[in-house]
Design a protein around this motif. Structure first.
Motif, PDB file in Angstrom:
ATOM      1  N   GLU A 157      -2.584   6.522  -7.834  1.00  0.00           N
ATOM      2  CA  GLU A 157      -1.184   6.916  -8.034  1.00  0.00           C
ATOM      3  C   GLU A 157      -0.493   5.963  -9.002  1.00  0.00           C
ATOM      4  OE1 GLU A 157       0.079   9.128  -3.882  1.00  0.00           O
ATOM      5  OE2 GLU A 157       0.027   6.941  -3.912  1.00  0.00           O
ATOM      6  N   CYS A 158      -0.776   4.662  -8.864  1.00  0.00           N
ATOM      7  CA  CYS A 158      -0.199   3.677  -9.789  1.00  0.00           C
ATOM      8  C   CYS A 158      -0.635   3.963 -11.221  1.00  0.00           C
ATOM      9  CB  CYS A 158      -0.606   2.267  -9.375  1.00  0.00           C
ATOM     10  SG  CYS A 158       0.182   1.668  -7.857  1.00  0.00           S
ATOM     11  N   LEU A 194       3.513  -1.429 -10.007  1.00  0.00           N
ATOM     12  CA  LEU A 194       2.404  -0.526 -10.330  1.00  0.00           C
ATOM     13  C   LEU A 194       1.159  -1.224 -10.859  1.00  0.00           C
ATOM     14  CD1 LEU A 194       4.454   2.335 -12.055  1.00  0.00           C
ATOM     15  CD2 LEU A 194       3.827   2.100  -9.634  1.00  0.00           C
ATOM     16  N   ASN A 195       1.253  -2.504 -11.205  1.00  0.00           N
ATOM     17  CA  ASN A 195       0.071  -3.177 -11.760  1.00  0.00           C
ATOM     18  C   ASN A 195       0.130  -4.678 -11.516  1.00  0.00           C
ATOM     19  OD1 ASN A 195       2.213  -3.600 -13.735  1.00  0.00           O
ATOM     20  ND2 ASN A 195       0.609  -4.360 -15.117  1.00  0.00           N
ATOM     21  N   ALA A 216       8.956  -0.044  -6.834  1.00  0.00           N
ATOM     22  CA  ALA A 216       7.518  -0.179  -6.611  1.00  0.00           C
ATOM     23  C   ALA A 216       6.848  -0.859  -7.793  1.00  0.00           C
ATOM     24  CB  ALA A 216       6.886   1.189  -6.377  1.00  0.00           C
ATOM     25  N   GLY A 244       0.782  -1.223   0.000  1.00  0.00           N
ATOM     26  CA  GLY A 244       0.000   0.000   0.000  1.00  0.00           C
ATOM     27  C   GLY A 244       0.814   1.275   0.000  1.00  0.00           C
ATOM     28  N   LEU A 248       1.806   2.917  -2.606  1.00  0.00           N
ATOM     29  CA  LEU A 248       1.158   3.758  -3.612  1.00  0.00           C
ATOM     30  C   LEU A 248      -0.310   3.347  -3.729  1.00  0.00           C
ATOM     31  CD1 LEU A 248       3.926   3.618  -6.368  1.00  0.00           C
ATOM     32  CD2 LEU A 248       3.363   5.622  -4.971  1.00  0.00           C
ATOM     33  N   SER A 249      -1.183   4.330  -3.888  1.00  0.00           N
ATOM     34  CA  SER A 249      -2.611   4.055  -4.049  1.00  0.00           C
ATOM     35  C   SER A 249      -2.889   3.617  -5.489  1.00  0.00           C
ATOM     36  CB  SER A 249      -3.421   5.312  -3.743  1.00  0.00           C
ATOM     37  OG  SER A 249      -3.226   6.283  -4.768  1.00  0.00           O
ATOM     38  N   PRO A 250      -4.047   2.983  -5.740  1.00  0.00           N
ATOM     39  CA  PRO A 250      -4.384   2.597  -7.119  1.00  0.00           C
ATOM     40  C   PRO A 250      -4.355   3.778  -8.088  1.00  0.00           C
ATOM     41  CG  PRO A 250      -5.828   1.462  -5.589  1.00  0.00           C
ATOM     42  CD  PRO A 250      -5.027   2.433  -4.768  1.00  0.00           C
ATOM     43  N   PRO A 298       0.320  -4.411  -7.173  1.00  0.00           N
ATOM     44  CA  PRO A 298       0.303  -2.960  -7.311  1.00  0.00           C
ATOM     45  C   PRO A 298       0.371  -2.243  -5.971  1.00  0.00           C
ATOM     46  CG  PRO A 298      -1.770  -3.950  -8.083  1.00  0.00           C
ATOM     47  CD  PRO A 298      -0.840  -5.056  -7.801  1.00  0.00           C
ATOM     48  N   GLY A 299       1.218  -1.204  -5.940  1.00  0.00           N
ATOM     49  CA  GLY A 299       1.352  -0.381  -4.748  1.00  0.00           C
ATOM     50  C   GLY A 299       2.396  -0.857  -3.760  1.00  0.00           C
TER      51      GLY A 299
END
Length: 238
Positions: free
Chosen positions: A67-68, A172-173, A170, A61, A63-65, A194-195
């Protein structure tokens, strides 16, 4: 923003000792490692991988969805075929697309500062965040992020901030299949979520580049993979 593959003549870790390389930044690697280690120990949300061979942590968590999604769009806008210093050796070695995100962009700057703050490393020591995109069949074969100080490129990198100490990466997906981050010597294969932020120390507690941080981006089988990476130096990066 290049990554550094193990020179071809050093293909086997069993016959190669990083401690035998010149290590002018040893004291700094040891000092930064101790400072980051102490800071991360205070963060109860971190997961530490159960190995004595390297210091590897994960934070869910980060990064938020949304933000990704924003970062993925930024990577798509700048991604070009990834580079390595030694182009002949690199042929087929790193087949992703990548690019440095604009460090002056307010959103990029905020993400970068959050990574700096997590690790407690002076922002001036950080390289620009790099985004990477892997399509089906694309991969990055086993490599270390730290610099081989007996190679020609070290003459430049020593002036640009010295040895790399920590890496932050990080995801991202979701990747449909494949695309793991595989720490080869340790046997840890990490599925992209992700995140999630991975961070690891590229050196040992004694300040020696750590061969056990050898890692690969395994081929994406289905879907695509987006990650961002930030590397840190022992001194101000320029």
């Amino acid at each position: 923003g290049e990554w550094f593959a193990k020179p071809a003549r050093m293909a086997s870790s069993a016959t190669y000792d990083p401690a035998a390389l010149p290590n002018p930044d040893r004291a700094a690697l040891k000092r930064v490692g101790a400072a980051v280690r102490a800071r991360l120990a205070q963060d109860s949300g971190l997961y530490k991988f159960p190995t004595e061979e390297a210091e590897i942590f994960a934070l869910g968590g980060f990064l938020s969805p949304s933000e990704c999604e924003r970062l993925i769009a930024m990577i798509d806008a700048i991604a070009k075929p990834s580079q390595l210093h030694d182009q002949d050796y690199a042929k087929g070695f790193r087949t992703s697309y990548s690019g440095d995100l604009d460090p002056a962009h307010a959103f990029v700057k905020s993400v970068s500062r959050r990574i700096d703050d997590l690790l407690g490393i002076d922002p001036r020591f950080g390289e620009s965040i790099q985004g990477q995109r892997y399509l089906p069949g694309r991969e990055f074969k086993p490599h270390n992020d730290w610099f081989y100080t007996d190679q020609e490129y070290w003459k430049l990198e020593r002036k640009r901030g010295g040895q790399r100490c920590w890496t932050a990466m990080a995801f991202l997906n979701e990747v449909e299949e494949g695309g793991h981050t595989h720490f080869v010597e340790i046997g840890a294969s990490i599925e992209p979520k992700p995140g999630v932020l991975l961070v690891w120390n590229n050196a040992t507690v004694e300040g020696v580049p750590n061969e056990y941080t050898l890692h690969a981006g395994t081929p994406v089988i289905r879907g695509q993979k987006y990650v961002l990476t930030k590397w840190y130096r022992t001194r101000k990066h320029s």
